[in-house]
Write an enzyme that holds these catalytic residues in place. Structure first.
Site, PDB file in Angstrom:
ATOM      1  N   ASP A   1      -1.593  -1.016   6.041  1.00 29.90           N
ATOM      2  CA  ASP A   1      -1.812  -0.533   7.406  1.00 29.90           C
ATOM      3  C   ASP A   1      -3.263  -0.198   7.700  1.00 29.90           C
ATOM      4  O   ASP A   1      -3.643  -0.073   8.858  1.00 29.90           O
ATOM      5  CB  ASP A   1      -0.957   0.718   7.668  1.00 29.90           C
ATOM      6  CG  ASP A   1      -1.470   1.920   6.894  1.00 29.90           C
ATOM      7  OD1 ASP A   1      -1.670   2.975   7.505  1.00 29.90           O
ATOM      8  OD2 ASP A   1      -1.669   1.796   5.671  1.00 29.90           O
TER       9      ASP A   1
ATOM     10  N   ASP B   1      -6.961  -2.400   3.760  1.00 35.97           N
ATOM     11  CA  ASP B   1      -5.923  -3.345   3.342  1.00 35.97           C
ATOM     12  C   ASP B   1      -6.144  -4.750   3.908  1.00 35.97           C
ATOM     13  O   ASP B   1      -5.518  -5.708   3.453  1.00 35.97           O
ATOM     14  CB  ASP B   1      -4.538  -2.861   3.801  1.00 35.97           C
ATOM     15  CG  ASP B   1      -4.139  -1.554   3.159  1.00 35.97           C
ATOM     16  OD1 ASP B   1      -4.477  -1.352   1.980  1.00 35.97           O
ATOM     17  OD2 ASP B   1      -3.505  -0.723   3.828  1.00 35.97           O
TER      18      ASP B   1
ATOM     19  N   ASP C   1       0.858  -1.176   0.000  1.00 34.53           N
ATOM     20  CA  ASP C   1       0.000   0.000   0.000  1.00 34.53           C
ATOM     21  C   ASP C   1       0.902   1.237   0.000  1.00 34.53           C
ATOM     22  O   ASP C   1       2.114   1.130   0.205  1.00 34.53           O
ATOM     23  CB  ASP C   1      -0.887  -0.039   1.247  1.00 34.53           C
ATOM     24  CG  ASP C   1      -1.785   1.179   1.348  1.00 34.53           C
ATOM     25  OD1 ASP C   1      -2.365   1.564   0.319  1.00 34.53           O
ATOM     26  OD2 ASP C   1      -1.895   1.743   2.450  1.00 34.53           O
TER      27      ASP C   1
END
Length: 651
Positions: A544, A548, A352
């Site tokens: 995080d 996700d 990410d």
């Protein structure tokens, strides 16, 4: 991966997942539970040492039935759980387990009068299991417990007042109220004139969203500014946050769970050893003239004692324990030994952006002024932004100037565009390009190519400059990518819910193979599942946010940033980076590889020595001294090799 552990007192199974619940026992209770788990092994150890001492000094009363009873009692605390597990496995149709082999090997030692050997072998096995469990429990104790991200209540307008009810009880079309700092409980349409919401939980978007009346709002978003009212458009079970939680649950159930080597090893090794022992007992009847059943049974039992996989069942868990401990000291938490293995097979890293390689905090990146100095322009801009509560305004107000601060009057907010007001008797506009266009002010041509968030300012009808706001890369972001490449992983991809232009820019800056922005959680999930369908591809995903979590769950190894990461991401992940440093990704892989290398060294050592002594035992050459060396001696060497992990340094 799932490894079936024996239950020694309150020993928990290592199933490769955290196993934490939202309710945790008090620290004193946990400590008592850990101590209680060691009591059986302590009792057996004390009785074993005492028995060996009585044998050594040839105490007259310690003979025959008393000696047998003493060692039998010493055997029961550590032996009974293993025998029970072996019996339960047999009832399930699984005969050849390590429990079965441990049972017949140790009972065999008792049968030939080597009681202390039987107790010692089982004690070593029990201690190995306790080491394994201790490592996993230590990691679990440092992992945040799962918190329910669903909003707990909704303020719904009923009976001419707002009442608190469970989100599941709110129907479509009802009006709800959300206060500042609260999570929006259901998807809906904004009834209030405006709202500022943090949608990071849903999209991963780094910039808070400014909404106008009639815009869609999503459950799980956080209201940042003022009390707002919403008309619900979906039931809670169909809301955005409920879908994410559903994705997490389904992805977790699809994650492959393979067994640790010891389980696979036992299924092959155990039947071979058992049938060889039977052969050692019976085959000589057809091959030798002076066959004596008792003599060959004695050899077969020694064969079984030698074949006991103590070195493996102790050193393998201890090797993983060393790896888990080394990782923990480096700020990396593996939720189970199985993931130390899994991370060694990774050849594709997907990550990410916001909060993973960037700080997730707005910073002034560039200031460009025209017709005045930077300091003077910023004084006008700061005077205007001081009247705003928008998150971007807060970032701008971090700018420090030594000059006397200006005051703004008659400040008006122009929806979706910016601010208009008077500073030093001059008309000042602060906002986006749409605000400049509306007031027929030509912005600088260079602003057309800027991908970051940009705040423009015009003073007395003239374009005066702009400030770009961006989410900074973490200090070790470049180092992290280089280290991942240095360990042989070249396929590095970024998937983000942030603007495609920003995501692609970060991707180019980090020289990634691919960077895709504007993705919803299900889009990220589809991208990772497509990668996994490529033969030979093993994917690690690092993230995080709540958004996700589904991808973390479905990846071969899910890694979460544990410092500022969401609770759902932390709970779903297999590996937690406590310090939020992406450079720890490569370090985690290095520790996994070193652990696996040492474990396989121990396997080779145990097999090599045991094979030699097994052959000697079958031929009647090896005595119990050789059996002790093949068992205890090799175990000791394997343990020394395993603890090297505790002393290794990883750059």
């Amino acid at each position: 991966m799932k490894k079936q552990n024996i239950k020694l007192s309150n020993l928990n199974n290592d199933d490769g997942c955290c196993g934490c619940s939202s309710t945790h026992t008090a620290p004193n209770s946990e400590n008592k539970s850990r101590i209680k788990a060691y009591i059986p092994a302590i009792i057996s150890f004390v009785m074993l040492v005492t028995g060996i001492a009585l044998d050594y000094f040839e105490v007259s009363f310690f003979q025959d039935w008393l000696r047998l009873a003493w060692y039998s009692i010493a055997y029961i605390p550590v032996g009974f759980p293993v025998i029970k597990e072996g019996w339960n496995a047999i009832k399930r149709g699984d005969f050849f387990t390590e429990f079965f082999l441990m049972t017949i090997a140790t009972v065999g030692a008792f049968a030939i009068g080597h009681y202390e050997e039987g107790v010692a072998v089982m004690l070593f096995y029990a201690v190995g299991e306790l080491f394994q469990n201790s490592a996993v429990q230590k990691a679990r104790g440092n992992i945040k417990a799962l918190l329910d991200v669903r909003p707990n209540e909704a303020l719904v307008y009923r009976g001419k007042k707002y009442s608190s009810v469970a989100p599941e009880e709110v129907t479509i079309g009802e009006k709800i109220q959300v206060r500042v700092g609260e999570k929006i409980p259901l998807d809906g349409i904004l009834l209030s004139n405006k709202a500022s919401v943090n949608t990071a939980a849903i999209t991963g978007e780094s910039k808070p969203s400014s909404l106008q009346q009639g815009d869609e709002v999503y459950a799980g978003s956080i209201n940042l500014d003022g009390v707002i009212e919403i008309e619900t458009t979906k039931a809670f079970n169909d809301s955005s946050i409920a879908k994410i939680l559903h994705l997490v649950q389904n992805a977790t159930s699809r994650k492959s769970k393979t067994e640790l080597f010891i389980r696979k090893f036992a299924r092959v090794y155990t039947p071979i050893v058992v049938f060889l022992a039977i052969s050692v007992t019976l085959l000589p009847y057809f091959l030798v003239d002076d066959y004596v059943f008792q003599d060959w049974l004695y050899r077969a039992l020694i064969f079984l004692v030698i074949s006991c996989p103590c070195a493996l069942v102790v050193s393998i868990p201890l090797g993983y324990f060393g790896g888990l401990g080394a990782a923990s000291r480096n700020g990396i938490l593996f939720k189970g030994a199985s993931f130390l293995d899994a991370i060694t097979k990774i050849n594709t890293v997907v990550m990410d952006k916001t909060g993973t390689v960037t700080k997730g905090v707005f910073q002034i990146k560039e200031i460009k002024s025209y017709n005045s100095s930077e300091s003077e322009m910023m004084q006008y801009l700061l005077a205007m932004e001081a009247q705003s509560t928008h998150p971007i305004a807060k970032a701008l107000l971090e700018y420090k100037t030594e000059s006397k601060k200006f005051e703004a009057t008659d400040v008006k907010e122009i929806a979706g565009k910016g601010l208009k007001g008077i500073v030093n008797n001059k008309m000042v506009l602060v906002g986006n390009k749409a605000l400049m266009t509306t007031n027929t002010i030509d912005a600088a041509v260079e602003t057309e190519t800027i991908v970051e968030t940009i705040v423009m300012i015009a003073i007395d009808g003239k374009f005066s400059g702009y400030v770009t706001i961006s989410d900074e890369l973490k200090e070790d972001a470049h180092q992290a990518i280089k280290q991942i490449r240095d360990i042989g992983i070249s396929n590095i991809i970024m998937l983000s819910g942030d603007k495609p232009s920003i995501t692609e820019k970060i991707g180019r800056e980090l020289k990634l193979q691919k960077a895709i922005g504007g993705l919803l959680p299900e889009d990220k999930l589809n991208e990772v599942e497509a990668l996994k369908r490529i033969p030979g591809t093993k994917v690690a995903f690092i993230g995080d946010g709540i958004n996700d979590a589904p991808v973390i769950a479905v990846s071969d190894v899910g890694i979460a940033m544990g410092g500022l990461g969401s609770d759902v991401a932390i709970e779903t992940a297999d590996v937690i980076i406590q310090t939020d440093q992406p450079s720890k990704i490569a370090r985690a892989i290095k520790i996994g590889r070193s652990t696996r290398k040492i474990v396989w060294q121990n396997i080779a050592l145990a097999f090599g020595v045991k094979l030699i002594v097994l052959i000697l035992g079958a031929g009647g050459i090896a005595t119990m001294w050789e059996a002790v060396f093949a068992d205890v001696g090799v175990t000791f060497l394997a343990i020394l090799n395993a603890i090297r992990l505790q002393r290794m340094q990883w750059s």
